[in-house]
Motif scaffolding. Structure first.
Motif, PDB file in Angstrom:
ATOM      1  N   ALA A 170       0.819  -1.218   0.000  1.00 61.30           N
ATOM      2  CA  ALA A 170       0.000   0.000   0.000  1.00 61.30           C
ATOM      3  C   ALA A 170       0.850   1.264   0.000  1.00 61.30           C
ATOM      4  N   GLY A 171       2.102   1.151   0.421  1.00 57.71           N
ATOM      5  CA  GLY A 171       2.992   2.305   0.400  1.00 57.71           C
ATOM      6  C   GLY A 171       3.520   2.662   1.770  1.00 57.71           C
ATOM      7  N   GLY A 172       4.290   3.750   1.814  1.00 53.09           N
ATOM      8  CA  GLY A 172       4.947   4.169   3.040  1.00 53.09           C
ATOM      9  C   GLY A 172       4.352   5.435   3.610  1.00 53.09           C
ATOM     10  N   ALA A 173       5.225   6.318   4.074  1.00 54.22           N
ATOM     11  CA  ALA A 173       4.788   7.534   4.756  1.00 54.22           C
ATOM     12  C   ALA A 173       4.274   8.565   3.765  1.00 54.22           C
ATOM     13  N   ASP A 174       3.237   9.301   4.165  1.00 53.33           N
ATOM     14  CA  ASP A 174       2.832  10.491   3.422  1.00 53.33           C
ATOM     15  C   ASP A 174       2.385  11.545   4.418  1.00 53.33           C
ATOM     16  N   ALA A 175       2.459  12.787   3.982  1.00 53.84           N
ATOM     17  CA  ALA A 175       2.228  13.910   4.887  1.00 53.84           C
ATOM     18  C   ALA A 175       0.804  13.944   5.415  1.00 53.84           C
ATOM     19  N   ARG A 176      -0.164  13.546   4.597  1.00 53.99           N
ATOM     20  CA  ARG A 176      -1.550  13.579   5.052  1.00 53.99           C
ATOM     21  C   ARG A 176      -1.762  12.638   6.237  1.00 53.99           C
ATOM     22  N   VAL A 178       0.572  11.479   8.286  1.00 57.13           N
ATOM     23  CA  VAL A 178       1.337  11.989   9.432  1.00 57.13           C
ATOM     24  C   VAL A 178       0.578  13.110  10.116  1.00 57.13           C
ATOM     25  N   ARG A 179      -0.021  13.992   9.325  1.00 51.94           N
ATOM     26  CA  ARG A 179      -0.789  15.100   9.907  1.00 51.94           C
ATOM     27  C   ARG A 179      -1.974  14.580  10.718  1.00 51.94           C
ATOM     28  N   LEU A 180      -2.637  13.568  10.211  1.00 51.36           N
ATOM     29  CA  LEU A 180      -3.773  12.976  10.914  1.00 51.36           C
ATOM     30  C   LEU A 180      -3.321  12.308  12.214  1.00 51.36           C
ATOM     31  N   MET A 181      -2.196  11.607  12.160  1.00 47.39           N
ATOM     32  CA  MET A 181      -1.653  10.968  13.354  1.00 47.39           C
ATOM     33  C   MET A 181      -1.243  12.013  14.395  1.00 47.39           C
ATOM     34  N   ALA A 202      10.971  15.524   0.740  1.00 40.65           N
ATOM     35  CA  ALA A 202       9.987  14.621   1.345  1.00 40.65           C
ATOM     36  C   ALA A 202      10.128  14.605   2.857  1.00 40.65           C
ATOM     37  N   ALA A 203      11.370  14.559   3.349  1.00 41.43           N
ATOM     38  CA  ALA A 203      11.594  14.562   4.789  1.00 41.43           C
ATOM     39  C   ALA A 203      11.072  15.842   5.427  1.00 41.43           C
ATOM     40  N   ALA A 204      11.366  16.976   4.799  1.00 34.91           N
ATOM     41  CA  ALA A 204      10.915  18.258   5.342  1.00 34.91           C
ATOM     42  C   ALA A 204       9.401  18.350   5.370  1.00 34.91           C
ATOM     43  N   GLU A 205       8.748  17.834   4.335  1.00 36.20           N
ATOM     44  CA  GLU A 205       7.286  17.858   4.292  1.00 36.20           C
ATOM     45  C   GLU A 205       6.696  17.037   5.444  1.00 36.20           C
ATOM     46  N   LEU A 206       7.298  15.901   5.734  1.00 35.59           N
ATOM     47  CA  LEU A 206       6.813  15.041   6.813  1.00 35.59           C
ATOM     48  C   LEU A 206       7.051  15.670   8.177  1.00 35.59           C
TER      49      LEU A 206
END
Length: 228
Positions: A170-176, A178-181, A202-206
């Motif tokens: 299904a994939g790895g980390a995404d900002a959406r 992370v924001r929800l968590m 990508a790291a900065a966005e996360l």
């Protein structure tokens, strides 16, 4: 003209600040003692926070680094008592942090009692001195399930919730996600983003989304994109 420095909010992140958030990770099935030694040395050179290795590769001499490992990895389809035993043995062999995988199927079935029992079993096996991160495989979960498993992890005594193993289709980390968590448990639990993070942008966005720790296998490449 050089690319602009990655930002968190309105402030540029420095290489040292990001390094202090990184678990430099080697969880490949083909890892050997030699590749583990190389990963540990690279982690030391980069000045990252921790090195995360498979439990079968412990104990490992990693001076100056926090030693992290995994339990029930990568599927989560292990008996809770097996996860707890694996986690406790890893702690006895020097692990200061354990990233456990929940039973994703139980989460998708909305069997939150089973998820709670799973995490509590590992928490009790470790005691309170070892940091427990709970991998929820965020990309595989609907939003309402992701929110609830984060709440369950908090009730069970976890220290972090973590997005991904990096092995799920299904994939790895995404900002959406992370924001929800972070909206759910941030400020009380840490948020570890992992899986598919390959660039500084990508790291900065996360981080901006709320990640307080990053799981990276390409730490050198990511850090190269941040200013000193």
């Amino acid at each position: 003209m050089a690319d602009p420095a990655p930002h968190s909010g309105s402030r540029a992140l420095t290489r040292g600040e990001v390094a202090a958030m990184i678990d430099h990770t080697l969880l490949a099935p083909e890892a050997t003692a030699a590749t583990v030694a190389t990963a540990v040395e690279e982690a030391r050179q980069l000045g990252v926070y921790a090195v995360c290795l498979s439990p079968a590769m412990l104990p490992v001499d990693a001076p100056g680094l926090v030693l992290a490992t995994v339990a029930g990895f990568p599927s989560g389809k292990h008996h809770s008592l097996v996860k707890g035993t694996e986690a406790r043995l890893s702690a006895e062999q020097g692990a200061a942090e354990v990233d456990m995988v929940i039973d994703i199927g139980a989460a998708l079935a909305r069997d939150y009692t089973a998820v709670l029992s799973d995490v509590i079993t590992v928490r009790e096996a470790l005691g309170e001195q070892v940091v427990l991160k709970v991998i929820v495989e965020s990309a595989a979960l609907p939003d309402e399930v992701l929110v609830e498993v984060c709440r369950v992890a908090e009730r069970a005594g976890a220290d972090f919730v973590k997005t991904s193993t990096g092995f799920h289709p299904a994939g790895g980390a995404d900002a959406r996600a992370v924001r929800l968590m972070a909206d759910t448990v941030g400020g009380r639990l840490g948020i570890k983003a992992s899986g598919g993070i390959r660039t500084a942008a990508a790291a900065a966005e996360l981080i901006e989304a709320g990640a307080t720790r990053l799981g990276l296998s390409r730490s050198r490449d990511v850090l190269a994109g941040f200013p000193e």
